[in-house]
Motif scaffolding. Structure first.
Motif, PDB file in Angstrom:
ATOM      1  N   THR A   1      49.460 -11.487  67.260  1.00  0.00           N
ATOM      2  CA  THR A   1      50.253 -10.446  66.611  1.00  0.00           C
ATOM      3  C   THR A   1      49.641 -10.110  65.254  1.00  0.00           C
ATOM      4  N   PRO A   2      49.951  -8.938  64.701  1.00  0.00           N
ATOM      5  CA  PRO A   2      49.406  -8.578  63.381  1.00  0.00           C
ATOM      6  C   PRO A   2      50.048  -9.406  62.271  1.00  0.00           C
ATOM      7  N   MET A   3      49.410  -9.462  61.109  1.00  0.00           N
ATOM      8  CA  MET A   3      49.998 -10.138  59.958  1.00  0.00           C
ATOM      9  C   MET A   3      51.361  -9.517  59.655  1.00  0.00           C
ATOM     10  N   ARG A   4      52.349 -10.365  59.510  1.00  0.00           N
ATOM     11  CA  ARG A   4      53.726  -9.883  59.421  1.00  0.00           C
ATOM     12  C   ARG A   4      54.083  -9.294  58.064  1.00  0.00           C
ATOM     13  N   THR A   5      53.378  -9.721  57.018  1.00  0.00           N
ATOM     14  CA  THR A   5      53.766  -9.343  55.664  1.00  0.00           C
ATOM     15  C   THR A   5      53.367  -7.915  55.302  1.00  0.00           C
ATOM     16  N   PHE A   6      52.406  -7.346  56.042  1.00  0.00           N
ATOM     17  CA  PHE A   6      51.879  -6.035  55.689  1.00  0.00           C
ATOM     18  C   PHE A   6      52.201  -5.010  56.765  1.00  0.00           C
ATOM     19  N   PRO A   7      52.334  -3.734  56.380  1.00  0.00           N
ATOM     20  CA  PRO A   7      52.699  -2.692  57.347  1.00  0.00           C
ATOM     21  C   PRO A   7      51.641  -2.542  58.446  1.00  0.00           C
ATOM     22  N   VAL A   8      52.107  -2.334  59.665  1.00  0.00           N
ATOM     23  CA  VAL A   8      51.189  -2.146  60.788  1.00  0.00           C
ATOM     24  C   VAL A   8      50.642  -0.723  60.770  1.00  0.00           C
ATOM     25  N   ILE A   9      49.329  -0.611  60.957  1.00  0.00           N
ATOM     26  CA  ILE A   9      48.705   0.697  61.173  1.00  0.00           C
ATOM     27  C   ILE A   9      48.668   0.964  62.677  1.00  0.00           C
ATOM     28  N   ARG A  10      48.014   0.079  63.415  1.00  0.00           N
ATOM     29  CA  ARG A  10      48.028   0.154  64.877  1.00  0.00           C
ATOM     30  C   ARG A  10      47.593  -1.182  65.455  1.00  0.00           C
TER      31      ARG A  10
END
Length: 252
Positions: free
Chosen positions: A89-98
């Motif tokens: 999964t993407p890093m949770r603390t920062f907004p997802v780009i894609r």
């Protein structure tokens, strides 16, 4: 040795998303990033994942594997059982780009808020002299590859979005500590560390140290000593007296 692994990879963007299941071939000696590249090549050509060096030195491929912040290129598949589901999964603390790519511009904004190295005005660059022990202290902090895993895992901003405005995070508090401890830096950074960069928010849980791929002792060698320096300036009566006497002498 080759086997089939079960992967769950987060797909989506800022508007939302979900985990997608993949069954993918894994070869001996591969890392998670290798497997994601195979998924890109064979099953999901539009999967977004950030990477660059694949050598654990650029910090680009930060993500979360089975809930733990890691570098994808340094997480070996041999650390998981063959029948274990690997969730990325993407890093949770920062907004997802894609997909697995996040917007880490928060970190660059915090970097710009820290005043640069301030050497004595009467010394030219070729005249700088330092003891080896001071060189070694800075060298540890400068091993940072800015993967931002320490920023991602720090619960001060991971769990409290509102704190981002007031808190620089462990990576940049370490930068402040490096400059404050530098024998040729004449700026007093203690008050700014507390008042402007949120040093007081840190409660030294050492989660940042635990995920650092470079093995930097962020908490013990940077954050705790910086807290001690701030406390000395604010509360130690001898330090307070010496500081104020020095100021009076300069003012005469």
């Amino acid at each position: 040795m080759t086997y089939k692994a079960s992967f769950r990879v987060w797909r989506g963007d800022a508007g939302g998303g979900e985990l997608h299941d993949f069954t993918v071939e894994v070869n001996d000696g591969e890392v998670v990033l290798d497997v994601l590249h195979r998924i890109q090549a064979t099953q999901a050509s539009d999967l977004a994942v950030r990477w660059n060096c694949k050598a654990g030195k650029c910090g680009s491929c930060s993500a979360e594997v089975n809930g733990r912040p890691r570098l994808l290129c340094m997480t070996r598949m041999s650390t998981f059982a063959e029948n274990e589901v690997v969730t990325v999964t993407p890093m949770r603390t920062f907004p997802v780009i894609r997909d697995l790519v996040t917007d880490v511009s928060f970190n660059y904004a915090k970097a710009r808020e820290i005043p640069a190295f301030a050497p004595p005005p009467d010394l030219a660059p070729g005249e700088y002299r330092m003891q080896q022990v001071d060189v070694e202290r800075s060298q540890e902090f400068r091993k940072c590859i800015e993967c931002f895993l320490c920023q991602n895992v720090c619960h001060v901003i991971r769990d409290h979005e509102d704190n981002k405005q007031h808190y620089a995070g462990p990576r940049y508090l370490m930068r402040i500590a490096e400059l404050e401890m530098h024998p040729l830096d004449v700026a007093d950074r203690r008050e700014a560390a507390q008042a402007e960069h949120g040093l007081g928010y840190c409660n030294i849980t050492k989660c940042c140290t635990e995920v650092c791929p470079e093995g930097i002792h962020i908490t013990d060698n940077a954050l705790i000593p910086m807290k001690e320096r701030v406390a000395d300036k604010r509360y130690d009566p001898l330090v307070w007296l010496g500081t104020n006497l020095f100021r009076r002498r300069k003012g005469r």
